[in-house]
Design a protein around this motif. Sequence first.
Motif, PDB file in Angstrom:
ATOM      1  N   ALA A 106      76.446  32.693 117.343  1.00  0.00           N
ATOM      2  CA  ALA A 106      76.073  31.711 116.316  1.00  0.00           C
ATOM      3  C   ALA A 106      74.628  31.276 116.505  1.00  0.00           C
ATOM      4  N   ASN A 107      74.243  30.974 117.735  1.00  0.00           N
ATOM      5  CA  ASN A 107      72.857  30.587 117.992  1.00  0.00           C
ATOM      6  C   ASN A 107      71.896  31.735 117.710  1.00  0.00           C
ATOM      7  N   ALA A 108      72.296  32.961 118.041  1.00  0.00           N
ATOM      8  CA  ALA A 108      71.429  34.118 117.769  1.00  0.00           C
ATOM      9  C   ALA A 108      71.212  34.297 116.267  1.00  0.00           C
ATOM     10  N   SER A 109      72.277  34.193 115.482  1.00  0.00           N
ATOM     11  CA  SER A 109      72.113  34.351 114.025  1.00  0.00           C
ATOM     12  C   SER A 109      71.307  33.191 113.444  1.00  0.00           C
ATOM     13  N   ALA A 110      71.515  31.976 113.947  1.00  0.00           N
ATOM     14  CA  ALA A 110      70.742  30.829 113.468  1.00  0.00           C
ATOM     15  C   ALA A 110      69.262  30.983 113.822  1.00  0.00           C
ATOM     16  N   LEU A 111      68.982  31.488 115.018  1.00  0.00           N
ATOM     17  CA  LEU A 111      67.598  31.709 115.434  1.00  0.00           C
ATOM     18  C   LEU A 111      66.916  32.742 114.534  1.00  0.00           C
ATOM     19  N   LEU A 112      67.597  33.836 114.253  1.00  0.00           N
ATOM     20  CA  LEU A 112      67.032  34.845 113.347  1.00  0.00           C
ATOM     21  C   LEU A 112      66.794  34.256 111.966  1.00  0.00           C
ATOM     22  N   TRP A 113      67.763  33.502 111.475  1.00  0.00           N
ATOM     23  CA  TRP A 113      67.665  32.879 110.147  1.00  0.00           C
ATOM     24  C   TRP A 113      66.455  31.949 110.077  1.00  0.00           C
ATOM     25  N   GLN A 114      66.230  31.221 111.168  1.00  0.00           N
ATOM     26  CA  GLN A 114      65.122  30.263 111.222  1.00  0.00           C
ATOM     27  C   GLN A 114      63.763  30.943 111.357  1.00  0.00           C
ATOM     28  N   VAL A 173      62.532  36.630 121.630  1.00  0.00           N
ATOM     29  CA  VAL A 173      63.345  37.077 122.759  1.00  0.00           C
ATOM     30  C   VAL A 173      63.427  35.979 123.823  1.00  0.00           C
ATOM     31  N   LEU A 174      62.312  35.310 124.095  1.00  0.00           N
ATOM     32  CA  LEU A 174      62.324  34.199 125.054  1.00  0.00           C
ATOM     33  C   LEU A 174      63.231  33.065 124.582  1.00  0.00           C
ATOM     34  N   GLN A 175      63.171  32.751 123.296  1.00  0.00           N
ATOM     35  CA  GLN A 175      64.021  31.697 122.743  1.00  0.00           C
ATOM     36  C   GLN A 175      65.498  32.053 122.892  1.00  0.00           C
ATOM     37  N   LEU A 176      65.849  33.292 122.569  1.00  0.00           N
ATOM     38  CA  LEU A 176      67.245  33.712 122.700  1.00  0.00           C
ATOM     39  C   LEU A 176      67.686  33.674 124.157  1.00  0.00           C
ATOM     40  N   SER A 177      66.835  34.115 125.058  1.00  0.00           N
ATOM     41  CA  SER A 177      67.166  34.072 126.481  1.00  0.00           C
ATOM     42  C   SER A 177      67.433  32.642 126.929  1.00  0.00           C
ATOM     43  N   ALA A 178      66.607  31.705 126.497  1.00  0.00           N
ATOM     44  CA  ALA A 178      66.791  30.302 126.866  1.00  0.00           C
ATOM     45  C   ALA A 178      68.089  29.740 126.283  1.00  0.00           C
ATOM     46  N   LEU A 179      68.431  30.127 125.069  1.00  0.00           N
ATOM     47  CA  LEU A 179      69.653  29.629 124.431  1.00  0.00           C
ATOM     48  C   LEU A 179      70.930  30.171 125.063  1.00  0.00           C
ATOM     49  N   THR A 180      70.867  31.383 125.604  1.00  0.00           N
ATOM     50  CA  THR A 180      72.092  32.042 126.059  1.00  0.00           C
ATOM     51  C   THR A 180      72.259  32.104 127.575  1.00  0.00           C
ATOM     52  N   GLU A 181      71.195  31.853 128.324  1.00  0.00           N
ATOM     53  CA  GLU A 181      71.263  31.982 129.777  1.00  0.00           C
ATOM     54  C   GLU A 181      72.349  31.073 130.362  1.00  0.00           C
ATOM     55  N   LEU A 231      63.785  43.758 117.272  1.00  0.00           N
ATOM     56  CA  LEU A 231      65.210  43.447 117.171  1.00  0.00           C
ATOM     57  C   LEU A 231      66.031  44.212 118.206  1.00  0.00           C
ATOM     58  N   GLU A 232      65.607  45.398 118.563  1.00  0.00           N
ATOM     59  CA  GLU A 232      66.288  46.126 119.638  1.00  0.00           C
ATOM     60  C   GLU A 232      66.118  45.377 120.961  1.00  0.00           C
ATOM     61  N   ARG A 233      64.959  44.762 121.189  1.00  0.00           N
ATOM     62  CA  ARG A 233      64.753  43.930 122.385  1.00  0.00           C
ATOM     63  C   ARG A 233      65.630  42.682 122.318  1.00  0.00           C
ATOM     64  N   PHE A 234      65.738  42.084 121.140  1.00  0.00           N
ATOM     65  CA  PHE A 234      66.583  40.903 120.920  1.00  0.00           C
ATOM     66  C   PHE A 234      68.030  41.229 121.289  1.00  0.00           C
ATOM     67  N   VAL A 235      68.504  42.383 120.837  1.00  0.00           N
ATOM     68  CA  VAL A 235      69.877  42.822 121.117  1.00  0.00           C
ATOM     69  C   VAL A 235      70.089  43.038 122.617  1.00  0.00           C
ATOM     70  N   LYS A 236      69.086  43.526 123.319  1.00  0.00           N
ATOM     71  CA  LYS A 236      69.217  43.735 124.779  1.00  0.00           C
ATOM     72  C   LYS A 236      69.550  42.417 125.474  1.00  0.00           C
ATOM     73  N   VAL A 237      68.995  41.311 125.008  1.00  0.00           N
ATOM     74  CA  VAL A 237      69.320  39.996 125.573  1.00  0.00           C
ATOM     75  C   VAL A 237      70.791  39.693 125.335  1.00  0.00           C
ATOM     76  N   LEU A 238      71.251  39.912 124.098  1.00  0.00           N
ATOM     77  CA  LEU A 238      72.664  39.654 123.797  1.00  0.00           C
ATOM     78  C   LEU A 238      73.608  40.516 124.618  1.00  0.00           C
ATOM     79  N   GLU A 239      73.226  41.781 124.817  1.00  0.00           N
ATOM     80  CA  GLU A 239      74.090  42.681 125.581  1.00  0.00           C
ATOM     81  C   GLU A 239      74.338  42.159 127.000  1.00  0.00           C
ATOM     82  N   GLN A 240      73.429  41.367 127.519  1.00  0.00           N
ATOM     83  CA  GLN A 240      73.573  40.828 128.875  1.00  0.00           C
ATOM     84  C   GLN A 240      74.534  39.643 128.927  1.00  0.00           C
ATOM     85  N   VAL A 241      74.810  39.005 127.775  1.00  0.00           N
ATOM     86  CA  VAL A 241      75.654  37.796 127.776  1.00  0.00           C
ATOM     87  C   VAL A 241      76.993  37.994 127.069  1.00  0.00           C
ATOM     88  N   LEU A 242      77.217  39.151 126.491  1.00  0.00           N
ATOM     89  CA  LEU A 242      78.491  39.395 125.804  1.00  0.00           C
ATOM     90  C   LEU A 242      79.530  39.967 126.753  1.00  0.00           C
TER      91      LEU A 242
END
Length: 145
Positions: A26-34, A8-16, A134-145
Amino acid sequence: MTNYDQLVLQLSALTEGIPHEVANLANASALLWQELEDINWAGFYKMEKGLGPFQGKPACIEIPVGRGVCGTAVARDKTQLVYDVHQFPGHIACDCASNSEIVVPIHVRGEIWGVLDIDSPTVGRFTEADQTGLERFVKVLEQVL
């Protein structure tokens, strides 16, 4: 075991501060894949535009509401944690190697925007801890979409 706090911290840093939907997804899916072990697909289906950014083999372009695991997650507006997709009524086999799946609805301005979809070749791969993370991960995305 996945460290969802770190994810979640990584996703926040990538999308902030990044106003680019496609780049953030794209970054979110790549992060999950990694970071997630034992998966064979990670990506997004958008209500308005169908298939979004993903990592993995080619995928179905559109999935109707109420069909398959993704469509069921939208129809019920609830995360679907599926132990064995072959036992799921109406499962859509975009990749015959997938055996378990988790789908998390994504909301923007109070409406379902789409879903996060992750598949694994292993039956029973996803747990309640994955669901919570993953629900927490999605909450980060919901803030940037």
